[in-house]
Design an enzyme around this catalytic site. Sequence first.
Site, PDB file in Angstrom:
ATOM      1  N   CYS B 117     -76.464 -28.769 -16.779  1.00 25.81           N
ATOM      2  CA  CYS B 117     -75.136 -29.299 -16.405  1.00 25.81           C
ATOM      3  C   CYS B 117     -74.186 -28.142 -16.082  1.00 25.81           C
ATOM      4  O   CYS B 117     -74.497 -27.343 -15.194  1.00 25.81           O
ATOM      5  CB  CYS B 117     -74.618 -30.207 -17.510  1.00 25.81           C
ATOM      6  SG  CYS B 117     -73.115 -31.088 -17.049  1.00 25.81           S
ATOM      7  N   ASP B 269     -77.259 -40.571 -11.961  1.00 24.79           N
ATOM      8  CA  ASP B 269     -76.312 -39.681 -12.636  1.00 24.79           C
ATOM      9  C   ASP B 269     -74.908 -39.901 -12.073  1.00 24.79           C
ATOM     10  O   ASP B 269     -74.660 -39.637 -10.897  1.00 24.79           O
ATOM     11  CB  ASP B 269     -76.758 -38.230 -12.411  1.00 24.79           C
ATOM     12  CG  ASP B 269     -76.016 -37.236 -13.271  1.00 24.79           C
ATOM     13  OD1 ASP B 269     -74.900 -37.567 -13.711  1.00 24.79           O
ATOM     14  OD2 ASP B 269     -76.553 -36.143 -13.491  1.00 24.79           O
ATOM     15  N   HIS B 298     -77.597 -39.137 -16.245  1.00 28.45           N
ATOM     16  CA  HIS B 298     -77.336 -37.743 -16.590  1.00 28.45           C
ATOM     17  C   HIS B 298     -78.066 -37.318 -17.877  1.00 28.45           C
ATOM     18  O   HIS B 298     -78.678 -36.249 -17.931  1.00 28.45           O
ATOM     19  CB  HIS B 298     -75.825 -37.574 -16.775  1.00 28.45           C
ATOM     20  CG  HIS B 298     -75.378 -36.157 -16.872  1.00 28.45           C
ATOM     21  ND1 HIS B 298     -75.333 -35.317 -15.794  1.00 28.45           N
ATOM     22  CD2 HIS B 298     -74.944 -35.423 -17.936  1.00 28.45           C
ATOM     23  CE1 HIS B 298     -74.881 -34.123 -16.182  1.00 28.45           C
ATOM     24  NE2 HIS B 298     -74.646 -34.172 -17.475  1.00 28.45           N
TER      25      HIS B 298
END
Lengths: 310, 324
Positions: B117, B269, B298
């Site tokens: 991320c 996501d 995600h």
Amino acid sequence: MVTTDVSLPERELLELFKEAPKESFELLLRNLRIRDYLQNLYYKHSLGLKLFYDENFDRIFDEFFKFFFRPLELAVYGIRSLRFLFYSFDVEFLETQNEVSRALNDFIISWFEHLKLTSEIFLGRTVTGPSDLLRYFIKMYKERFERIPRVDLSPDYPFIFPKSVFEKIEKSTEHWQKFSDDFLKYKGTIKETYVKAAEKFIEVANSKTFGSYQEFSNTFSEIEAKAFDELLKSKEYLDLQKNMLENLMDYIYYYRSFLEELLISNPVNPFATISMIDEAFKRITDLKRRVSELEKKVLELEGKYAGRKD
Amino acid sequence: MLVEKIKDLKPGFCEKEVVLEDWLFKLHRFKAEVKQKTPILISYAFINRPYILDLHREVSAIKYLVEAGFDVWLIDWGYPKIADRHLSIEDYVDFIDRCVEVVRRSPNEKITLWGYCLGTTLAVIYASLYPEKIRNLIIQTPPVNFDTDNTLALWAKNIDPLKVSRALLNATGDFLNIAFLLIDPVRLVIGKYQSLIDNLNDEKSVKDFFYMDHWIFDSPSVPGKVFEEYIIRWYHRNEIMKGEFTVKGKKVDIKNITMPLLVLVASKDHITPPESAIPFFEAVPSKDKKILMSEKGHIGLTVSRSSHTKIWPEVVKWLIERSN
């Protein structure tokens, strides 16, 4: 009214609050209520009654919306509680405290008189010693205190504090007002979207029969979710959210600055403010960076920069 | 009782030790019987806690790597306090460099850098600045291209982070959490908890739910200055993709990414949609690059059982082929 088929025993709640994240705990409790309202609606539907927008939908919205503002709500409440620390703006609070204090004092004196009288009647002797000595000391101390010349400051606050104090509080009030207006619009927009989606759901529900509560509940959630997907990307919402957030942030900043100015304008203030500490943090961070650079150079010079021993 | 089901849920399965500590940041090393030559350094997102990669035995991505014989190191960005609010993205990149120097056994050795991320954004910056130290680059749910139209990106483009950091000093975990919940409020505030209520008697579902919720609400603050850079330089200006991002005056050029590149994205996501990575994937000159797409969201990419059946074995295979 249909009772929910799932519940948490009351005795479990305190333990659960200890174990679960507070957010999960709150959301779970709110969703148990939401489930009750949805089941009421499903009950009507399963009896073949037509649904209409009633208080069950409003209650679902209330539970749902309460979570929308949690961390910012804390900021607002946080400021509200801080105000009690600052005497000049909470005269009413001090007056109330004073009343309580006076009442307590009167009570203690009466209690003492009562004990004194009781002991004289039943024991045949007068209470003397420490208590009387204490009274004597307090009297003396009070007299001494009263001999200190009083400085009569003007009660006109605007002329006591630096002007910056009032500039900050004015700005803070201005942003609070704007934030309050934005918040009402924000809540209105969220509610409008919710109600429109609920009406759409009612239309669907009144035109078919759901096979189960799950299907009924999922359809409600999906219709609402789609309506919010659209709203949250709209320009109207983005502008509203931006204004509301920025005004709240400015309110927090200026209110804190006001409290800081109020503190530092008093020469007997014993506290360092967050801005003073922040300046120190900034300098420490800068120094730390310089130390890191130097350490890196030393390691490079010693040829030890890369490489571990294992 | 519900409470009995969730008592003593402790995240983390693999054993690890702290090797380097710098007030706030820590470098962990997982205990392993190392068989693969190239060590892996994971740069986790500074917006969440890294134990999602090692949540519990059944969904631990770290376990997968350790069992495959990798020497796995992990950067934990900690819980920033107000004292940390003047840290900048450059400080984060500097710490990655310190970690790389600890992980490398010799000045010529290269490592696998793995970004997760927002740790991906840092990893891409680092790999662009120091390509000579990186053998492979893996980026998972990566936000590199910030010019997307998902709700979170639209919100980020429509806020003034300077006002937030001036008022709150740091972007607090609570503040960030509510933003992540409210981008999909009905599903995340109602739908998810209605499903929990439906499954309250199923111990496994309840445990899985609370493992995740503990992680979700265990959110660190983001230092004020980092938050400003994150929103302005990345979301508002998309500086990395435009070749305008600099670290200590040095330009971050993604054309330097010539090492093997593996991109892990999730089609559902809503935080970093595939479009956050695809323009980057297309722009880098690496000749050995691959995208693996999960059908999850995600977090599902990391913890779902389907990812552990389909995605992770492929990741390990890809890595082994490029680690010896």
